[in-house]
Design a protein around this motif. Sequence first.
Motif, PDB file in Angstrom:
ATOM      1  N   TRP A 258       0.831  -1.214   0.000  1.00 50.75           N
ATOM      2  CA  TRP A 258       0.000   0.000   0.000  1.00 50.75           C
ATOM      3  C   TRP A 258       0.863   1.261   0.000  1.00 50.75           C
ATOM      4  O   TRP A 258       0.468   2.286  -0.551  1.00 50.75           O
ATOM      5  N   ARG A 259       2.035   1.204   0.655  1.00 53.54           N
ATOM      6  CA  ARG A 259       2.878   2.413   0.775  1.00 53.54           C
ATOM      7  C   ARG A 259       3.845   2.551  -0.399  1.00 53.54           C
ATOM      8  O   ARG A 259       4.814   3.270  -0.333  1.00 53.54           O
ATOM      9  N   TYR A 260       3.578   1.812  -1.459  1.00 56.27           N
ATOM     10  CA  TYR A 260       4.345   1.925  -2.694  1.00 56.27           C
ATOM     11  C   TYR A 260       5.797   1.481  -2.516  1.00 56.27           C
ATOM     12  O   TYR A 260       6.738   2.111  -3.004  1.00 56.27           O
ATOM     13  N   GLY A 261       5.945   0.371  -1.776  1.00 54.51           N
ATOM     14  CA  GLY A 261       7.262  -0.242  -1.668  1.00 54.51           C
ATOM     15  C   GLY A 261       7.561  -1.075  -2.901  1.00 54.51           C
ATOM     16  O   GLY A 261       6.785  -1.102  -3.870  1.00 54.51           O
ATOM     17  N   VAL A 316       2.816   9.146 -10.401  1.00 59.80           N
ATOM     18  CA  VAL A 316       2.034   9.983  -9.480  1.00 59.80           C
ATOM     19  C   VAL A 316       0.769   9.227  -9.061  1.00 59.80           C
ATOM     20  O   VAL A 316       0.436   9.103  -7.881  1.00 59.80           O
ATOM     21  N   PHE A 317       0.066   8.662 -10.048  1.00 62.35           N
ATOM     22  CA  PHE A 317      -1.191   7.957  -9.771  1.00 62.35           C
ATOM     23  C   PHE A 317      -0.951   6.772  -8.829  1.00 62.35           C
ATOM     24  O   PHE A 317      -1.627   6.615  -7.812  1.00 62.35           O
ATOM     25  N   GLU A 318       0.039   5.965  -9.167  1.00 52.82           N
ATOM     26  CA  GLU A 318       0.278   4.753  -8.368  1.00 52.82           C
ATOM     27  C   GLU A 318       0.711   5.092  -6.948  1.00 52.82           C
ATOM     28  O   GLU A 318       0.360   4.391  -6.007  1.00 52.82           O
ATOM     29  N   PHE A 319       1.498   6.145  -6.807  1.00 57.29           N
ATOM     30  CA  PHE A 319       1.967   6.512  -5.470  1.00 57.29           C
ATOM     31  C   PHE A 319       0.778   6.784  -4.543  1.00 57.29           C
ATOM     32  O   PHE A 319       0.755   6.369  -3.386  1.00 57.29           O
ATOM     33  N   PHE A 320      -0.241   7.479  -5.084  1.00 57.83           N
ATOM     34  CA  PHE A 320      -1.378   7.859  -4.243  1.00 57.83           C
ATOM     35  C   PHE A 320      -2.438   6.761  -4.141  1.00 57.83           C
ATOM     36  O   PHE A 320      -3.141   6.656  -3.145  1.00 57.83           O
ATOM     37  N   LEU A 321      -2.525   5.937  -5.186  1.00 59.91           N
ATOM     38  CA  LEU A 321      -3.653   5.011  -5.322  1.00 59.91           C
ATOM     39  C   LEU A 321      -3.964   4.238  -4.031  1.00 59.91           C
ATOM     40  O   LEU A 321      -5.057   4.308  -3.494  1.00 59.91           O
ATOM     41  N   SER A 331       2.630   9.967   3.326  1.00 58.14           N
ATOM     42  CA  SER A 331       3.713  10.830   3.793  1.00 58.14           C
ATOM     43  C   SER A 331       4.234  11.643   2.603  1.00 58.14           C
ATOM     44  O   SER A 331       4.693  11.075   1.612  1.00 58.14           O
ATOM     45  N   VAL A 332       4.168  12.959   2.728  1.00 58.39           N
ATOM     46  CA  VAL A 332       4.645  13.835   1.649  1.00 58.39           C
ATOM     47  C   VAL A 332       6.140  13.581   1.415  1.00 58.39           C
ATOM     48  O   VAL A 332       6.631  13.593   0.283  1.00 58.39           O
ATOM     49  N   ASP A 333       6.859  13.282   2.506  1.00 56.69           N
ATOM     50  CA  ASP A 333       8.314  13.061   2.397  1.00 56.69           C
ATOM     51  C   ASP A 333       8.673  11.833   1.567  1.00 56.69           C
ATOM     52  O   ASP A 333       9.796  11.708   1.101  1.00 56.69           O
ATOM     53  N   GLN A 380      -9.168   8.995  -5.605  1.00 59.33           N
ATOM     54  CA  GLN A 380      -8.257   8.279  -6.518  1.00 59.33           C
ATOM     55  C   GLN A 380      -8.398   8.816  -7.940  1.00 59.33           C
ATOM     56  O   GLN A 380      -7.425   8.957  -8.672  1.00 59.33           O
ATOM     57  N   GLN A 381      -9.643   9.120  -8.307  1.00 58.44           N
ATOM     58  CA  GLN A 381      -9.884   9.616  -9.686  1.00 58.44           C
ATOM     59  C   GLN A 381      -9.129  10.910  -9.965  1.00 58.44           C
ATOM     60  O   GLN A 381      -8.709  11.162 -11.081  1.00 58.44           O
ATOM     61  N   LEU A 382      -8.950  11.721  -8.926  1.00 57.34           N
ATOM     62  CA  LEU A 382      -8.246  12.996  -9.124  1.00 57.34           C
ATOM     63  C   LEU A 382      -6.789  12.770  -9.540  1.00 57.34           C
ATOM     64  O   LEU A 382      -6.147  13.651 -10.064  1.00 57.34           O
ATOM     65  N   PHE A 383      -6.280  11.573  -9.262  1.00 57.63           N
ATOM     66  CA  PHE A 383      -4.874  11.305  -9.565  1.00 57.63           C
ATOM     67  C   PHE A 383      -4.695  10.466 -10.830  1.00 57.63           C
ATOM     68  O   PHE A 383      -3.577  10.091 -11.169  1.00 57.63           O
ATOM     69  N   LEU A 384      -5.818  10.155 -11.504  1.00 55.04           N
ATOM     70  CA  LEU A 384      -5.713   9.339 -12.726  1.00 55.04           C
ATOM     71  C   LEU A 384      -4.779   9.988 -13.741  1.00 55.04           C
ATOM     72  O   LEU A 384      -4.815  11.203 -13.929  1.00 55.04           O
ATOM     73  N   PRO A 385      -3.930   9.174 -14.424  1.00 55.92           N
ATOM     74  CA  PRO A 385      -3.030   9.768 -15.427  1.00 55.92           C
ATOM     75  C   PRO A 385      -3.822  10.435 -16.531  1.00 55.92           C
ATOM     76  O   PRO A 385      -4.875   9.941 -16.901  1.00 55.92           O
TER      77      PRO A 385
END
Length: 385
Positions: A258-261, A316-321, A331-333, A380-385
């Motif tokens: 979930w945390r994009y590891g 960008v999309f995947e990071f937030f998804l 985490s913004v960092d 999630q839709q707001l971050f769609l590519p």
Amino acid sequence: MKGLLRNPPLSLYVHMPWCVRKCPYCDFNSHAVKDSFPAEKYIEALLADLEQELPLTWGRPVQSIYFGGGTPSLFSAGQVENFLSAARARLDLRPDVEITLEANPGTIERDSFSAYAQAGVNRVSLGVQSFDDELLRAIGRIHGRAEIDQSLQSLHRSGIANFNIDLMFALPGQTFAQSRHDIEQAIQAGPAHISFYHLTIEPNTAFAQRPPQLPDDDAAWEMQQNGLELLEKNVYMQYEISAFAQQDKHSRHNMNYWRYGDFLAVGAGAHGKITTPADGRVQRYVKHRHPGRYLQGLESGDWRAETRLLNDAELVFEFFLNQLRLKQGVSVDDFSPRTGLPWLAAEARVQKALDKGLLEAVNERLRPTELGWRFVNDIQQLFLP
Ligand code: SF4
């Protein structure tokens, strides 16, 4: 070379694609065992597949291994042990590595979990789904209450205290009282973690062709709300939409996802995501899906069906998804180290979510607001590519 990238934590996913029979709601890559399945050959294939992945991750410690399926507990403890010893010799496993095995009641012999524990498994995810024989029949499971009790006894004897119970609600014909009873029974079994899911009808399943009579939306909402209350009252705190854990008992493996590891993935149809060492870009790949085709890799050395490098918009999309499904939010960092992009690449979309009241900024984190939590798909839709 991408700027700012730091390697994220690394996990290994191992897909075991066979089940006793196919459940009518299941859209996972699982195949009914006819008379037998080539377990030994499959372990050999997993190791050869893993061998080919190694150059991507040299020197990086692995924090979790997850045997998912399918029904991994159809493989014997000896076979799991063979895989784990060979994996230990090839990978740098952290001393406290979390090793999870998915298991289904009805496939567990009396002392199986003790044998899996000896093989190195230290976490189990048990596919209970319901404690009610009638409901289990309605969703086509091979087990009933007796098999659940037998699995739980075997689990308690094994000393694996860190276990999860998978539970579903809004099952065909399920009443509010039955759903409440299921949760009470799950809590009573004393797991460290409970996953509580809404049954959904997926395309290309037997239920999609012949839909069963399901509780309506209002009834499902009541079951869900009651479940949340009961679980939190019993100190299973919600940390993701469907995941509830006792303190510090989050699934480390799922959290990394979930945390994009990063994920190495071996096995039929397994999906991986790796930050590549040569250029710092992020690649996704998927292994051949059908077990028969996958096993041909033993001759051809060809395991992957597809490999793709992600472009900036996809990153960008995947990071937030998935992080937006977490109570703790994003985490913004982590953004630049995990995507290689400056924060500017996400800023406008984040601002939109803030303006709509779907996200809030708290101490360098972005968290869904109460409204956002109810409408995660909209954020999630707001971050769609
Ligand atoms: S046991 Fe799980 S993976 Fe296997 S068919 Fe049923 S739902 Fe799918």
